[in-house]
Structure formats: C-alpha cells, structure tokens
Design a protein around this motif. Structure first.
Motif, PDB file in Angstrom:
ATOM      1  N   LYS A 145       0.818  -1.224   0.000  1.00  0.00           N
ATOM      2  CA  LYS A 145       0.000   0.000   0.000  1.00  0.00           C
ATOM      3  C   LYS A 145       0.847   1.268   0.000  1.00  0.00           C
ATOM      4  O   LYS A 145       0.362   2.343  -0.363  1.00  0.00           O
ATOM      5  CB  LYS A 145      -0.932   0.011   1.222  1.00  0.00           C
ATOM      6  CG  LYS A 145      -1.939  -1.142   1.252  1.00  0.00           C
ATOM      7  CD  LYS A 145      -2.817  -1.062   2.492  1.00  0.00           C
ATOM      8  CE  LYS A 145      -3.920  -2.118   2.497  1.00  0.00           C
ATOM      9  NZ  LYS A 145      -3.392  -3.487   2.619  1.00  0.00           N
ATOM     10  N   VAL A 146       2.103   1.158   0.466  1.00  0.00           N
ATOM     11  CA  VAL A 146       3.007   2.314   0.514  1.00  0.00           C
ATOM     12  C   VAL A 146       4.374   1.886   0.009  1.00  0.00           C
ATOM     13  O   VAL A 146       4.728   0.704   0.046  1.00  0.00           O
ATOM     14  CB  VAL A 146       3.140   2.887   1.949  1.00  0.00           C
ATOM     15  CG1 VAL A 146       1.818   3.430   2.451  1.00  0.00           C
ATOM     16  CG2 VAL A 146       3.683   1.830   2.909  1.00  0.00           C
ATOM     17  N   ASN A 150       8.384   6.874   0.567  1.00  0.00           N
ATOM     18  CA  ASN A 150       7.359   7.558  -0.213  1.00  0.00           C
ATOM     19  C   ASN A 150       6.092   7.683   0.632  1.00  0.00           C
ATOM     20  O   ASN A 150       5.533   6.688   1.075  1.00  0.00           O
ATOM     21  CB  ASN A 150       7.070   6.754  -1.492  1.00  0.00           C
ATOM     22  CG  ASN A 150       6.221   7.518  -2.478  1.00  0.00           C
ATOM     23  OD1 ASN A 150       5.514   8.462  -2.107  1.00  0.00           O
ATOM     24  ND2 ASN A 150       6.274   7.119  -3.737  1.00  0.00           N
ATOM     25  N   LEU A 151       5.639   8.917   0.841  1.00  0.00           N
ATOM     26  CA  LEU A 151       4.455   9.157   1.659  1.00  0.00           C
ATOM     27  C   LEU A 151       3.159   9.012   0.869  1.00  0.00           C
ATOM     28  O   LEU A 151       2.080   8.942   1.457  1.00  0.00           O
ATOM     29  CB  LEU A 151       4.525  10.553   2.283  1.00  0.00           C
ATOM     30  CG  LEU A 151       5.695  10.809   3.247  1.00  0.00           C
ATOM     31  CD1 LEU A 151       5.603  12.218   3.811  1.00  0.00           C
ATOM     32  CD2 LEU A 151       5.725   9.779   4.360  1.00  0.00           C
ATOM     33  N   ASP A 152       3.275   8.965  -0.457  1.00  0.00           N
ATOM     34  CA  ASP A 152       2.070   8.803  -1.280  1.00  0.00           C
ATOM     35  C   ASP A 152       1.371   7.499  -0.914  1.00  0.00           C
ATOM     36  O   ASP A 152       1.997   6.446  -0.826  1.00  0.00           O
ATOM     37  CB  ASP A 152       2.435   8.777  -2.764  1.00  0.00           C
ATOM     38  CG  ASP A 152       2.984  10.111  -3.249  1.00  0.00           C
ATOM     39  OD1 ASP A 152       2.793  11.108  -2.532  1.00  0.00           O
ATOM     40  OD2 ASP A 152       3.620  10.137  -4.317  1.00  0.00           O
ATOM     41  N   GLY A 153       0.095   7.578  -0.709  1.00  0.00           N
ATOM     42  CA  GLY A 153      -0.678   6.380  -0.405  1.00  0.00           C
ATOM     43  C   GLY A 153      -0.844   6.114   1.081  1.00  0.00           C
ATOM     44  O   GLY A 153      -1.688   5.293   1.466  1.00  0.00           O
ATOM     45  N   ALA A 189       2.360  13.087   5.795  1.00  0.00           N
ATOM     46  CA  ALA A 189       1.655  12.129   4.934  1.00  0.00           C
ATOM     47  C   ALA A 189       0.171  12.471   4.787  1.00  0.00           C
ATOM     48  O   ALA A 189      -0.548  11.798   4.045  1.00  0.00           O
ATOM     49  CB  ALA A 189       1.808  10.719   5.502  1.00  0.00           C
ATOM     50  N   HIS A 237       9.381   1.760   6.766  1.00  0.00           N
ATOM     51  CA  HIS A 237       8.818   2.658   5.754  1.00  0.00           C
ATOM     52  C   HIS A 237       9.808   3.766   5.427  1.00  0.00           C
ATOM     53  O   HIS A 237      10.014   4.103   4.261  1.00  0.00           O
ATOM     54  CB  HIS A 237       7.494   3.260   6.243  1.00  0.00           C
ATOM     55  CG  HIS A 237       6.762   4.005   5.176  1.00  0.00           C
ATOM     56  ND1 HIS A 237       5.772   4.918   5.444  1.00  0.00           N
ATOM     57  CD2 HIS A 237       6.890   3.981   3.824  1.00  0.00           C
ATOM     58  CE1 HIS A 237       5.310   5.414   4.311  1.00  0.00           C
ATOM     59  NE2 HIS A 237       5.970   4.868   3.311  1.00  0.00           N
ATOM     60  N   ASP A 402       9.352  17.592   4.326  1.00  0.00           N
ATOM     61  CA  ASP A 402       8.369  18.494   3.729  1.00  0.00           C
ATOM     62  C   ASP A 402       8.995  19.802   3.227  1.00  0.00           C
ATOM     63  O   ASP A 402       8.282  20.727   2.845  1.00  0.00           O
ATOM     64  CB  ASP A 402       7.223  18.798   4.709  1.00  0.00           C
ATOM     65  CG  ASP A 402       7.712  19.444   5.997  1.00  0.00           C
ATOM     66  OD1 ASP A 402       8.937  19.690   6.138  1.00  0.00           O
ATOM     67  OD2 ASP A 402       6.873  19.693   6.883  1.00  0.00           O
TER      68      ASP A 402
END
Length: 420
Positions: A145-146, A150-153, A189, A237, A402
């Motif tokens: 799922k991730v 990468n923070l997308d998702g 995220a 992650h 960020d």
C-alpha cells in the motif's frame, strides 16, 4: 622493659613502609590525557557516578566509554544502569538516583513545559550523543500500500484500514524524539492524527507488541526496527534521517545537582564520552561496537542486526529489498558537528509541542533553551580537547521530508512552518 619499645619501633617501621608505598602508588597511577588533563589510574576510588541507558543502539557512547576503560582513564568510577523505560529515566534523573543518562533530546523540554512531567522540573543537556538512526516501522498489513521513503498512499491506506478498526501507532515517550518524528511523519503524509490512536511503549517492547497485534506502526530507535524486519512482523517505511538528515536524537542529560555540585567530574564524563564517540565514528570499529552493546547487560539483541544498520545497510522488509545510507547512517561525532547541543533545536521541539496540541500557548522558547542546554560547558570541554565548536546555532534550517524552513529566532506559535 625493652619489649614495649621494640613493638613500638616495629609499628613505626610498618607505618613508614606503608606511607612510602602509598606515595609511590599515587605517583605511578597518574597519567595525562592528550588535552593535558591530569588523569587517575585504572582503579578510581572517587565517588560513584551512575549513568542510565535504555536498550538502544545509540546508548553506545556511554557503554563504549565504560567497556573500553575510557571512564577509568579519566579517573571516574562510573556505573552503567540499564533502565526499563524513558519515564523511569526521567524519574531517576529528577530524584538523583541517576547522575546522568542516555536520553531523548526532547525529554528535558517535555518535562520542563509540563508535557510529560511536573512543569518547571530541570533536566540539563550537557552534550549530544548521536544523529540519525531511528525509523518508522509499519506492520505487514501496509505492505503493497506504501512505498519505501514515499508518503504517497499513506493517508489512503490509513483511511481504508481505519474503516475496519482503529489504527494504533506507538512511540516511546510523550514529547520525545520518537513521538515528534511519528507525529511529523503522519502530518507530512496527510494523516489526521485525531483519527488514529498514539500510545507509549518502551523501546525493547515494541516488537513483541506489534507481534501480537497491539499496534499497526511504531517509531523507535535501532535495533528494534531491524529486529521487526528479521522476525517478519513489519517493515521499514523510512528512517528518521529521511525526515530530517542529521537530526538531533539522544543527549547526555544530567541531574542539576550533579552539574552544579560536581562540575569537574561532569567535564571528565563528557571528555570520556567524546573519546568514545570519536572511536564509534570509525566504521572499522562498528563490528566490535555491535558485539559489545548487543550483550544481555545492554541492548540484548543480535550483534549482526545491530551492526548492519550501524553501517547504513538496511534490510527493509516487505518487498523493498535493501537500501544503503551513504553518509547519514547513525553518527556519533562527525568532527564535533553531532555533539554540540544547539538551542535552535530545543526551540524547534517546543514549537512542535504547540503545533501538535501538547501546549496551548507558546512557551518562552529562548529562555527555556538557555536554562536547560549547557552550551558554555560543552564549548569549554570541546576547547580543552581541541574539538571544533560549530557556529551554526540559531540559524534557520530545513526539515527534509516536507522542505519546510524553521527560523529559531522567529518560531511563531507552532503553526505548520511555511514551505520553501
């Protein structure tokens, strides 16, 4: 009548010999450090100094200074005390059971501001112990799922999984480094922290708690992220250096009575820890370091799992394979850039307490940082050892995840900082 005189003469002779031996031992047991400090011998008889640690890889500077005889070299009688939790460390520092400890950089600010202790209680930061080397571990339910780093998702995954059950994330101490890394990561995220549960778990208990389903993710120091991967119950992650490269992490935090009443002893402790830190930053020593700190009396984890991430070699879990951090693995000295305690970073931490709702109003940032960070003492020690003191404190800096910039001279009330 001659017998008493004979006995007296013999006693005088024995006392004379004992005195000479004592003087000779005293002369022969002293040596001098590279910085000119007079040092005692290998059997220090001074008052005991008790330093606490939590079972984490970054307790290494204290453990190595002890195991390699560096404390003894400086004439110090140091006892290393393995503690069960950060709350335990806090309480023992405040009562004086511990003179100092391997400690979360954020803890003194969290305690003083009342986030996690009696407001106004002082725990002082003598120096930093390390940068980098923590991580966010997610349960295998997130796998697929991730993506790594990468923070997308992430927000979508939390939302979908949260529809079936309340998701729980763990950190190690309110207002500590792992707490702030976790909250900052979730915010970056796009995860609404009001819709997840955040709990406190001591570092060595993280893996066992995830194994039985008590949490869906956690932030902790090594080696517990690597252990979770090896036990196939979670994956990395991202590492904390992906959030903020070369961020402040653990500090040597001391009891105020110790810093004021035994200032010279504290300086010697700092010198020993600095020597250990320099030794640790030689990568050729990290295998030996992993074996030492991995022992049951310290971290109690497999040396090979400690060593791998000490060298920046991350087995990530899930289907991510392996990743090597080239210059931002765990650092203990980095030519003095690590060990200098920056007030700007303390101000940033307190600013996050406001941002994430721990504090209603902004505290007196600068005054608290001035009170709790013994920057002048560190500079004095560094100068005596010929270690350069960085001149970058109180300058704006950027958080990598960020790309936001923080100015410690104008921290504001804790709102999310502006993007570059």
């Amino acid at each position: 009548m001659k017998r008493p005189l004979s006995i007296l003469s013999s006693l005088l002779a024995v006392l004379l010999v004992m005195g000479v031996v004592t003087i000779l031992n005293s002369c022969s047991s002293n040596t001098t450090a590279a910085d000119g400090t007079a040092l005692a011998g290998d059997a220090p008889a001074g008052k005991k100094i008790t330093l606490g640690i939590i079972p984490l890889t970054d307790c290494a500077p204290l453990v190595i200074a002890h195991e390699k005889g560096i404390f003894k070299k400086y004439g110090l009688n140091v006892e290393i005390s393995k503690e069960a939790s950060w709350a335990n460390v806090r309480d023992k520092l405040l009562t004086g059971e511990l003179d100092g400890a391997h400690c979360l950089f954020g803890m003194p600010f969290s305690v003083y501001t009342g986030v996690s202790g009696k407001a106004g209680s002082e725990m002082q930061i003598a120096m930093m112990l390390n940068n980098n080397g923590q991580a966010i571990t997610l349960s295998n339910d997130f796998c697929g799922k991730v993506g790594f780093q990468n923070l997308d998702g992430m927000a979508a995954a939390v939302s979908a999984m949260g529809a079936k059950k309340e998701l729980t994330f763990a950190m190690t101490y309110p207002g500590g480094t792992h707490d702030i890394w976790l909250r900052y990561y979730l915010a970056a995220a796009g995860v609404d922290q009001q819709k997840v549960r955040i709990i406190t778990i001591p570092p060595p208990q993280m893996v066992a708690n995830m194994k039985v389903g008590n949490m869906d993710g956690f932030c902790v120091g090594e080696p517990w992220n690597q252990v979770a991967v090896k036990q196939n119950i979670g994956f990395t992650h991202l590492a904390s250096q992906d959030i903020w490269k070369n961020h402040p992490e653990k500090a040597l935090v001391v009891n105020k009575q110790f810093s004021e009443g035994r200032r010279e002893d504290l300086k010697l402790v700092m010198k020993a820890v600095l020597e250990a830190s320099i030794w640790l930053d030689d990568l050729k020593n990290r295998g030996e370091a992993a074996e030492i700190i991995g022992r049951q009396s310290y971290v109690n984890a497999p040396a090979n799992e400690i060593e791998a991430r000490l060298l920046g070699e991350y087995d990530l879990g899930c289907d991510f394979g392996k990743y090597t951090y080239k210059d931002d693995y765990m650092l203990y000295h980095n030519k003095g850039m690590v060990n200098f305690p920056r007030k700007a970073y303390g101000i940033w931490y307190m600013n996050q307490y406001v941002r994430f709702g721990y504090l209603k109003d902004a505290p007196d940032y600068k005054a608290i940082a001035d009170k709790l960070i013994l920057q002048d003492l560190y500079a004095e020690v560094a100068k005596e050892m010929g270690i350069a003191v960085p001149e970058d404190d109180m300058q704006p800096f950027t958080i990598d995840i960020d790309k936001s910039t923080f100015d410690p001279n104008s921290p504001g009330a804790g709102a999310p900082v502006a993007k570059k």
